[in-house]
Write a protein that holds these residues in place. Sequence first.
Motif, PDB file in Angstrom:
ATOM      1  N   PHE A 289     -12.890  15.671  -4.423  1.00 50.54           N
ATOM      2  CA  PHE A 289     -12.157  14.408  -4.486  1.00 50.54           C
ATOM      3  C   PHE A 289     -11.129  14.451  -5.607  1.00 50.54           C
ATOM      4  CE2 PHE A 289     -11.795   9.916  -5.973  1.00 50.54           C
ATOM      5  CZ  PHE A 289     -11.253   9.375  -4.810  1.00 50.54           C
ATOM      6  N   SER A 290      -9.867  14.137  -5.277  1.00 54.86           N
ATOM      7  CA  SER A 290      -8.767  14.172  -6.240  1.00 54.86           C
ATOM      8  C   SER A 290      -8.309  12.760  -6.562  1.00 54.86           C
ATOM      9  CB  SER A 290      -7.562  14.928  -5.656  1.00 54.86           C
ATOM     10  OG  SER A 290      -7.921  16.209  -5.219  1.00 54.86           O
ATOM     11  N   VAL A 291      -8.019  12.520  -7.838  1.00 57.16           N
ATOM     12  CA  VAL A 291      -7.454  11.239  -8.269  1.00 57.16           C
ATOM     13  C   VAL A 291      -6.052  11.519  -8.789  1.00 57.16           C
ATOM     14  CG1 VAL A 291      -7.779   9.176  -9.662  1.00 57.16           C
ATOM     15  CG2 VAL A 291      -9.774  10.490  -8.930  1.00 57.16           C
ATOM     16  N   LEU A 292      -5.062  10.964  -8.103  1.00 54.33           N
ATOM     17  CA  LEU A 292      -3.662  11.230  -8.405  1.00 54.33           C
ATOM     18  C   LEU A 292      -2.963   9.933  -8.781  1.00 54.33           C
ATOM     19  CD1 LEU A 292      -2.969  13.352  -5.190  1.00 54.33           C
ATOM     20  CD2 LEU A 292      -3.639  14.241  -7.433  1.00 54.33           C
ATOM     21  N   THR A 293      -2.148   9.967  -9.816  1.00 49.99           N
ATOM     22  CA  THR A 293      -1.384   8.782 -10.179  1.00 49.99           C
ATOM     23  C   THR A 293       0.002   8.830  -9.544  1.00 49.99           C
ATOM     24  OG1 THR A 293      -0.477   7.433 -11.970  1.00 49.99           O
ATOM     25  CG2 THR A 293      -0.541   9.803 -12.359  1.00 49.99           C
ATOM     26  N   GLY A 294       0.447   7.678  -9.056  1.00 53.20           N
ATOM     27  CA  GLY A 294       1.804   7.557  -8.545  1.00 53.20           C
ATOM     28  C   GLY A 294       2.716   6.845  -9.524  1.00 53.20           C
ATOM     29  N   SER A 295       2.250   6.656 -10.757  1.00 53.71           N
ATOM     30  CA  SER A 295       3.011   5.928 -11.774  1.00 53.71           C
ATOM     31  C   SER A 295       3.703   6.926 -12.691  1.00 53.71           C
ATOM     32  CB  SER A 295       2.077   5.017 -12.577  1.00 53.71           C
ATOM     33  OG  SER A 295       1.453   4.073 -11.724  1.00 53.71           O
ATOM     34  N   GLU A 296       4.993   7.164 -12.434  1.00 57.22           N
ATOM     35  CA  GLU A 296       5.670   8.252 -13.138  1.00 57.22           C
ATOM     36  C   GLU A 296       5.878   8.020 -14.626  1.00 57.22           C
ATOM     37  OE1 GLU A 296       6.947   6.186 -10.413  1.00 57.22           O
ATOM     38  OE2 GLU A 296       8.358   7.644  -9.634  1.00 57.22           O
ATOM     39  N   LEU A 297       5.671   6.790 -15.100  1.00 57.96           N
ATOM     40  CA  LEU A 297       5.905   6.479 -16.510  1.00 57.96           C
ATOM     41  C   LEU A 297       4.691   6.693 -17.407  1.00 57.96           C
ATOM     42  CD1 LEU A 297       8.059   3.226 -16.225  1.00 57.96           C
ATOM     43  CD2 LEU A 297       8.777   5.618 -16.181  1.00 57.96           C
ATOM     44  N   VAL A 298       3.511   6.868 -16.832  1.00 57.22           N
ATOM     45  CA  VAL A 298       2.289   7.002 -17.639  1.00 57.22           C
ATOM     46  C   VAL A 298       1.480   8.227 -17.224  1.00 57.22           C
ATOM     47  CG1 VAL A 298       2.111   4.558 -18.249  1.00 57.22           C
ATOM     48  CG2 VAL A 298       1.089   5.364 -16.111  1.00 57.22           C
ATOM     49  N   VAL A 299       2.160   9.275 -16.845  1.00 56.34           N
ATOM     50  CA  VAL A 299       1.479  10.490 -16.386  1.00 56.34           C
ATOM     51  C   VAL A 299       0.630  11.082 -17.507  1.00 56.34           C
ATOM     52  CG1 VAL A 299       1.812  12.830 -15.510  1.00 56.34           C
ATOM     53  CG2 VAL A 299       3.237  10.958 -14.659  1.00 56.34           C
ATOM     54  N   ASP A 300       1.182  11.113 -18.722  1.00 56.74           N
ATOM     55  CA  ASP A 300       0.407  11.687 -19.819  1.00 56.74           C
ATOM     56  C   ASP A 300      -0.880  10.897 -20.041  1.00 56.74           C
ATOM     57  OD1 ASP A 300       1.906   9.492 -20.747  1.00 56.74           O
ATOM     58  OD2 ASP A 300       2.394  10.404 -22.672  1.00 56.74           O
ATOM     59  N   SER A 301      -0.803   9.579 -19.975  1.00 59.49           N
ATOM     60  CA  SER A 301      -1.999   8.752 -20.134  1.00 59.49           C
ATOM     61  C   SER A 301      -2.994   8.989 -19.012  1.00 59.49           C
ATOM     62  CB  SER A 301      -1.615   7.265 -20.165  1.00 59.49           C
ATOM     63  OG  SER A 301      -0.746   6.993 -21.228  1.00 59.49           O
ATOM     64  N   ALA A 302      -2.497   9.053 -17.762  1.00 59.74           N
ATOM     65  CA  ALA A 302      -3.387   9.252 -16.618  1.00 59.74           C
ATOM     66  C   ALA A 302      -4.099  10.590 -16.702  1.00 59.74           C
ATOM     67  CB  ALA A 302      -2.593   9.145 -15.317  1.00 59.74           C
ATOM     68  N   LEU A 303      -3.384  11.636 -17.095  1.00 60.75           N
ATOM     69  CA  LEU A 303      -4.008  12.953 -17.213  1.00 60.75           C
ATOM     70  C   LEU A 303      -5.006  12.978 -18.361  1.00 60.75           C
ATOM     71  CD1 LEU A 303      -0.915  15.202 -16.450  1.00 60.75           C
ATOM     72  CD2 LEU A 303      -2.870  14.793 -14.949  1.00 60.75           C
ATOM     73  N   ALA A 304      -4.688  12.256 -19.425  1.00 65.87           N
ATOM     74  CA  ALA A 304      -5.644  12.166 -20.534  1.00 65.87           C
ATOM     75  C   ALA A 304      -6.919  11.451 -20.100  1.00 65.87           C
ATOM     76  CB  ALA A 304      -5.003  11.445 -21.719  1.00 65.87           C
ATOM     77  N   MET A 305      -6.790  10.486 -19.203  1.00 69.62           N
ATOM     78  CA  MET A 305      -7.971   9.779 -18.671  1.00 69.62           C
ATOM     79  C   MET A 305      -8.839  10.692 -17.818  1.00 69.62           C
ATOM     80  SD  MET A 305      -6.601   6.137 -17.217  1.00 69.62           S
ATOM     81  CE  MET A 305      -5.385   5.163 -18.096  1.00 69.62           C
ATOM     82  N   GLY A 306      -8.219  11.720 -17.206  1.00 69.13           N
ATOM     83  CA  GLY A 306      -8.970  12.610 -16.334  1.00 69.13           C
ATOM     84  C   GLY A 306      -8.411  12.728 -14.935  1.00 69.13           C
ATOM     85  N   ALA A 307      -7.189  12.210 -14.701  1.00 73.00           N
ATOM     86  CA  ALA A 307      -6.561  12.349 -13.388  1.00 73.00           C
ATOM     87  C   ALA A 307      -6.350  13.822 -13.054  1.00 73.00           C
ATOM     88  CB  ALA A 307      -5.231  11.609 -13.365  1.00 73.00           C
ATOM     89  N   ASP A 308      -6.291  14.094 -11.748  1.00 69.64           N
ATOM     90  CA  ASP A 308      -6.098  15.477 -11.291  1.00 69.64           C
ATOM     91  C   ASP A 308      -4.632  15.852 -11.133  1.00 69.64           C
ATOM     92  OD1 ASP A 308      -8.943  16.354 -10.724  1.00 69.64           O
ATOM     93  OD2 ASP A 308      -8.844  14.516  -9.547  1.00 69.64           O
ATOM     94  N   GLY A 309      -3.782  14.850 -10.943  1.00 69.37           N
ATOM     95  CA  GLY A 309      -2.380  15.172 -10.727  1.00 69.37           C
ATOM     96  C   GLY A 309      -1.533  13.934 -10.611  1.00 69.37           C
ATOM     97  N   VAL A 310      -0.268  14.165 -10.242  1.00 68.38           N
ATOM     98  CA  VAL A 310       0.730  13.106 -10.208  1.00 68.38           C
ATOM     99  C   VAL A 310       1.591  13.223  -8.955  1.00 68.38           C
ATOM    100  CG1 VAL A 310       2.243  14.527 -11.661  1.00 68.38           C
ATOM    101  CG2 VAL A 310       2.691  12.093 -11.454  1.00 68.38           C
ATOM    102  N   VAL A 311       1.962  12.053  -8.415  1.00 68.21           N
ATOM    103  CA  VAL A 311       2.829  11.980  -7.234  1.00 68.21           C
ATOM    104  C   VAL A 311       4.049  11.143  -7.647  1.00 68.21           C
ATOM    105  CG1 VAL A 311       2.942  11.415  -4.777  1.00 68.21           C
ATOM    106  CG2 VAL A 311       0.745  12.031  -5.808  1.00 68.21           C
TER     107      VAL A 311
END
Length: 311
Positions: free
Chosen positions: A191-213
């Motif tokens: 299961f992958s958790v991806l953020t679509g919010s391009e302004l907070v990618v660093d925060s999302a990855l720090a939280m543990g997100a798998d990637g960015v869209v």
Amino acid sequence: MTFTAPLTGVVPPVCTPLTPDREVDTASLIRLVDHLVRGGVDGLFVLGSSSEVAYLTDRQRRTVVETVVGHVGGQLPVLAGVIDMTTPRVLDHVRYVTEAGADAVVATAPFYTRTHPAEIARHFRLIAAGSPVPVLAYDLPVSVHSKLAAELVLGLAAEGVLAGLKDSSGDEGGFRQVVMGARARGGISGFSVLTGSELVVDSALAMGADGVVPGLGNVDPEGYVRLYRYCREGDWERARAEQERLCGLFGMVAVGDAGRMGGSSSALGAFKAALHLRGVIDCPATAEPQVPLSAGEVERVGKFLAGAGLL
């Protein structure tokens, strides 16, 4: 290319270049895909919001998927949006995008109809049952008017219904709930958790997100690839600097005059104007009834590109 779970990295939602008469410009689409692949992205998401999926006819949607899958030739996984109002219509899209070779499908909750969370869960279960490839949920409450609750997403993930979540809700607390919930369950397999919010990618990855869209990843794929790498290396100072540069570039989405156009016309028009100015696509046209940017607004897009070192 076989979908490898969990999906990680930078997976831009590919813009759909159009001709002046609003047909899919397949030659420009191929150049855009090459631009993204050269930029080092990890996958491609066609027929999402930045692809103007809501504006495309079914015939145009097929053209996009067939063109991208045919050109990529298995180099990268291709995810295809199957976004529509109700389950039967979504399943029609699943059929043709998978026949065209899509490696995974991406679906929102139903919309137009008023649905209960139990019906939203049933919607995703039926899509998964009818799909030969993995299904990712797309949380986009601004467009579909319902929020995918963390427990609903995590429950469907644990059942094996969902292979991932693309979160464009803007709800960072809810996003964190999904990340924490997946981790608390020992990491839900595949299961992958991806953020679509391009302004907070660093925060999302720090939280543990798998990637960015990132929609802005069409314009500057290299920037998002660098940002992802810095975060994975734990170089948070360089990550912050790169994220802040991208935040400045993202300002282009507001160039449009709000007195005569909606946010979609402004943002998508800016992305396409930037791609045109960078020589990637032939025409910056957006789909009807969106209003085109003026010459002055396009000039402002160019200033954002120059400020970010992209012209």
